[in-house]
Design a protein around this motif. Structure first.
Motif, PDB file in Angstrom:
ATOM      1  N   CYS A 120      59.124   7.251  17.485  1.00 26.68           N
ATOM      2  CA  CYS A 120      59.838   6.646  18.609  1.00 26.68           C
ATOM      3  C   CYS A 120      59.525   7.309  19.947  1.00 26.68           C
ATOM      4  O   CYS A 120      59.581   6.670  20.986  1.00 26.68           O
ATOM      5  N   GLN A 121      59.226   8.607  19.873  1.00 29.58           N
ATOM      6  CA  GLN A 121      59.094   9.382  21.098  1.00 29.58           C
ATOM      7  C   GLN A 121      58.043   8.834  22.060  1.00 29.58           C
ATOM      8  O   GLN A 121      58.233   8.873  23.267  1.00 29.58           O
ATOM      9  N   MET A 122      56.944   8.305  21.508  1.00 28.48           N
ATOM     10  CA  MET A 122      55.881   7.841  22.401  1.00 28.48           C
ATOM     11  C   MET A 122      56.351   6.716  23.312  1.00 28.48           C
ATOM     12  O   MET A 122      55.813   6.540  24.388  1.00 28.48           O
ATOM     13  N   CYS A 123      57.349   5.978  22.894  1.00 29.17           N
ATOM     14  CA  CYS A 123      57.866   4.885  23.738  1.00 29.17           C
ATOM     15  C   CYS A 123      59.199   5.213  24.397  1.00 29.17           C
ATOM     16  O   CYS A 123      59.514   4.676  25.446  1.00 29.17           O
ATOM     17  N   HIS A 124      60.000   6.060  23.765  1.00 28.47           N
ATOM     18  CA  HIS A 124      61.328   6.317  24.328  1.00 28.47           C
ATOM     19  C   HIS A 124      61.424   7.680  25.011  1.00 28.47           C
ATOM     20  O   HIS A 124      62.453   7.984  25.622  1.00 28.47           O
ATOM     21  N   GLY A 125      60.370   8.502  24.900  1.00 25.92           N
ATOM     22  CA  GLY A 125      60.368   9.804  25.566  1.00 25.92           C
ATOM     23  C   GLY A 125      61.077  10.870  24.754  1.00 25.92           C
ATOM     24  O   GLY A 125      61.918  10.555  23.918  1.00 25.92           O
ATOM     25  N   ALA A 126      60.717  12.139  24.994  1.00 22.89           N
ATOM     26  CA  ALA A 126      61.251  13.255  24.222  1.00 22.89           C
ATOM     27  C   ALA A 126      62.769  13.335  24.302  1.00 22.89           C
ATOM     28  O   ALA A 126      63.427  13.779  23.369  1.00 22.89           O
ATOM     29  N   LYS A 127      63.349  12.876  25.416  1.00 19.02           N
ATOM     30  CA  LYS A 127      64.808  12.924  25.589  1.00 19.02           C
ATOM     31  C   LYS A 127      65.400  11.529  25.781  1.00 19.02           C
ATOM     32  O   LYS A 127      66.477  11.372  26.364  1.00 19.02           O
ATOM     33  N   GLY A 128      64.662  10.519  25.342  1.00 22.21           N
ATOM     34  CA  GLY A 128      65.175   9.149  25.452  1.00 22.21           C
ATOM     35  C   GLY A 128      65.092   8.588  26.866  1.00 22.21           C
ATOM     36  O   GLY A 128      65.664   7.541  27.156  1.00 22.21           O
ATOM     37  N   LEU A 129      64.348   9.283  27.733  1.00 24.56           N
ATOM     38  CA  LEU A 129      64.315   8.859  29.134  1.00 24.56           C
ATOM     39  C   LEU A 129      63.189   7.877  29.454  1.00 24.56           C
ATOM     40  O   LEU A 129      63.008   7.502  30.611  1.00 24.56           O
ATOM     41  N   ALA A 130      62.457   7.463  28.431  1.00 23.90           N
ATOM     42  CA  ALA A 130      61.394   6.480  28.615  1.00 23.90           C
ATOM     43  C   ALA A 130      60.435   6.899  29.732  1.00 23.90           C
ATOM     44  O   ALA A 130      60.122   6.114  30.621  1.00 23.90           O
ATOM     45  N   ASP A 131      60.023   8.166  29.674  1.00 25.02           N
ATOM     46  CA  ASP A 131      59.169   8.699  30.730  1.00 25.02           C
ATOM     47  C   ASP A 131      57.723   8.895  30.280  1.00 25.02           C
ATOM     48  O   ASP A 131      57.006   9.722  30.808  1.00 25.02           O
ATOM     49  N   THR A 132      57.294   8.137  29.285  1.00 27.69           N
ATOM     50  CA  THR A 132      55.910   8.240  28.809  1.00 27.69           C
ATOM     51  C   THR A 132      55.120   7.053  29.353  1.00 27.69           C
ATOM     52  O   THR A 132      55.709   6.040  29.741  1.00 27.69           O
ATOM     53  N   PRO A 133      53.795   7.149  29.353  1.00 28.32           N
ATOM     54  CA  PRO A 133      52.985   6.015  29.828  1.00 28.32           C
ATOM     55  C   PRO A 133      53.262   4.737  29.020  1.00 28.32           C
ATOM     56  O   PRO A 133      53.361   3.658  29.591  1.00 28.32           O
ATOM     57  N   ALA A 134      53.434   4.884  27.696  1.00 32.84           N
ATOM     58  CA  ALA A 134      53.698   3.709  26.861  1.00 32.84           C
ATOM     59  C   ALA A 134      55.029   3.079  27.268  1.00 32.84           C
ATOM     60  O   ALA A 134      55.164   1.856  27.318  1.00 32.84           O
ATOM     61  N   ALA A 135      56.005   3.913  27.572  1.00 35.27           N
ATOM     62  CA  ALA A 135      57.322   3.417  27.968  1.00 35.27           C
ATOM     63  C   ALA A 135      57.207   2.589  29.247  1.00 35.27           C
ATOM     64  O   ALA A 135      57.792   1.517  29.360  1.00 35.27           O
ATOM     65  N   LYS A 136      56.426   3.108  30.173  1.00 38.56           N
ATOM     66  CA  LYS A 136      56.281   2.397  31.449  1.00 38.56           C
ATOM     67  C   LYS A 136      55.559   1.078  31.222  1.00 38.56           C
ATOM     68  O   LYS A 136      55.950   0.049  31.770  1.00 38.56           O
ATOM     69  N   ALA A 137      54.528   1.105  30.388  1.00 37.38           N
ATOM     70  CA  ALA A 137      53.763  -0.108  30.123  1.00 37.38           C
ATOM     71  C   ALA A 137      54.632  -1.167  29.459  1.00 37.38           C
ATOM     72  O   ALA A 137      54.477  -2.352  29.712  1.00 37.38           O
ATOM     73  N   MET A 138      55.553  -0.732  28.601  1.00 35.31           N
ATOM     74  CA  MET A 138      56.369  -1.692  27.861  1.00 35.31           C
ATOM     75  C   MET A 138      57.742  -1.900  28.469  1.00 35.31           C
ATOM     76  O   MET A 138      58.574  -2.582  27.898  1.00 35.31           O
ATOM     77  N   LYS A 139      57.964  -1.282  29.622  1.00 33.56           N
ATOM     78  CA  LYS A 139      59.251  -1.429  30.305  1.00 33.56           C
ATOM     79  C   LYS A 139      60.432  -1.045  29.410  1.00 33.56           C
ATOM     80  O   LYS A 139      61.422  -1.778  29.309  1.00 33.56           O
ATOM     81  N   VAL A 140      60.301   0.085  28.750  1.00 32.18           N
ATOM     82  CA  VAL A 140      61.404   0.582  27.928  1.00 32.18           C
ATOM     83  C   VAL A 140      62.459   1.150  28.884  1.00 32.18           C
ATOM     84  O   VAL A 140      62.118   1.856  29.842  1.00 32.18           O
ATOM     85  N   LYS A 141      63.704   0.844  28.616  1.00 28.09           N
ATOM     86  CA  LYS A 141      64.765   1.376  29.471  1.00 28.09           C
ATOM     87  C   LYS A 141      65.156   2.775  29.005  1.00 28.09           C
ATOM     88  O   LYS A 141      65.198   3.039  27.806  1.00 28.09           O
ATOM     89  N   PRO A 142      65.465   3.674  29.944  1.00 33.01           N
ATOM     90  CA  PRO A 142      65.942   5.001  29.538  1.00 33.01           C
ATOM     91  C   PRO A 142      67.331   4.884  28.915  1.00 33.01           C
ATOM     92  O   PRO A 142      68.062   3.949  29.241  1.00 33.01           O
ATOM     93  N   ILE A 143      67.658   5.833  28.071  1.00 30.75           N
ATOM     94  CA  ILE A 143      68.957   5.789  27.396  1.00 30.75           C
ATOM     95  C   ILE A 143      70.108   5.934  28.400  1.00 30.75           C
ATOM     96  O   ILE A 143      71.246   5.595  28.112  1.00 30.75           O
ATOM     97  N   THR A 144      69.795   6.427  29.583  1.00 27.13           N
ATOM     98  CA  THR A 144      70.805   6.588  30.627  1.00 27.13           C
ATOM     99  C   THR A 144      71.078   5.275  31.369  1.00 27.13           C
ATOM    100  O   THR A 144      72.011   5.196  32.160  1.00 27.13           O
ATOM    101  N   ASP A 145      70.270   4.248  31.116  1.00 26.07           N
ATOM    102  CA  ASP A 145      70.481   2.937  31.738  1.00 26.07           C
ATOM    103  C   ASP A 145      71.840   2.391  31.278  1.00 26.07           C
ATOM    104  O   ASP A 145      72.139   2.426  30.085  1.00 26.07           O
ATOM    105  N   PRO A 146      72.655   1.885  32.203  1.00 26.46           N
ATOM    106  CA  PRO A 146      73.995   1.397  31.822  1.00 26.46           C
ATOM    107  C   PRO A 146      73.957   0.403  30.660  1.00 26.46           C
ATOM    108  O   PRO A 146      74.826   0.436  29.791  1.00 26.46           O
ATOM    109  N   GLU A 147      72.934  -0.441  30.649  1.00 25.40           N
ATOM    110  CA  GLU A 147      72.840  -1.434  29.585  1.00 25.40           C
ATOM    111  C   GLU A 147      72.634  -0.794  28.211  1.00 25.40           C
ATOM    112  O   GLU A 147      73.228  -1.213  27.218  1.00 25.40           O
ATOM    113  N   VAL A 148      71.808   0.235  28.173  1.00 28.96           N
ATOM    114  CA  VAL A 148      71.536   0.922  26.906  1.00 28.96           C
ATOM    115  C   VAL A 148      72.736   1.782  26.502  1.00 28.96           C
ATOM    116  O   VAL A 148      73.119   1.826  25.335  1.00 28.96           O
ATOM    117  N   LYS A 149      73.336   2.417  27.483  1.00 29.80           N
ATOM    118  CA  LYS A 149      74.522   3.242  27.236  1.00 29.80           C
ATOM    119  C   LYS A 149      75.633   2.451  26.560  1.00 29.80           C
ATOM    120  O   LYS A 149      76.418   2.991  25.796  1.00 29.80           O
TER     121      LYS A 149
END
Ligand code: HEC
Length: 107
Positions: A36-65
């Motif tokens: 999961c980390q490659m898309c959601h980031g080490a801390k769920g912040l979606a700060d990886t290149p794959a996350a940006k390419a796929m528009k993954v929301k960070p876990i801190t996003d109100p919608e995900v929260k």
């Protein structure tokens, strides 16, 4: 097979099992880092290149929260957006473990 090779094969098998089944409570963490980390980031912040390419929301996003644990498990099981469904790849217990780990980033 020499004795030394046998030992090595046995060790590799144990390590492989530890990776997939997990002997410790950190199964969720191990799974998360592997799958999961490659898309959601080490801390769920979606700060990886794959996350940006796929528009993954960070876990801190109100919608995900606002997602409950059950809803997150559902997203993992059935897929969401560009995320593939994991129902054929992970067991129900693994999906729960990995979501529980993912949710530790909310704290
Ligand atoms: C190929 C990239 C990718 C991988 C790998 C991936 N995801 Fe996702 N994930 C996404 C995308 C894209 C979404 C939907 C967009 C969004 O809302 O973030 C998503 C959504 C989710 C959601 C719904 C809440 C949210 O963040 O929007 C959860 C929970 C989630 N993923 C958990 C996981 C877990 C657990 C794994 C590992 C088993 C995993 N994901 C692997 C890309 C990925």
């Amino acid at each position: 097979m020499t004795k030394r090779m046998q030992t090595r094969v046995a060790l590799a098998a144990v390590l492989a099992m530890a990776g997939t089944l997990g002997f410790s409570q950190s199964t969720g963490e191990t799974l998360y880092k592997a799958k999961c980390q490659m898309c959601h980031g080490a801390k769920g912040l979606a700060d990886t290149p794959a996350a940006k390419a796929m528009k993954v929301k960070p876990i801190t996003d109100p919608e995900v929260k606002g997602f409950t644990e059950a809803k997150m498990i559902e997203a993992v099981r059935d897929g969401m957006g560009k995320m593939q469904p994991y129902k054929d790849k992970l067991t129900a217990a693994q999906m729960k473990d990995v979501v529980v780990y993912f949710r530790t980033f909310l704290k």
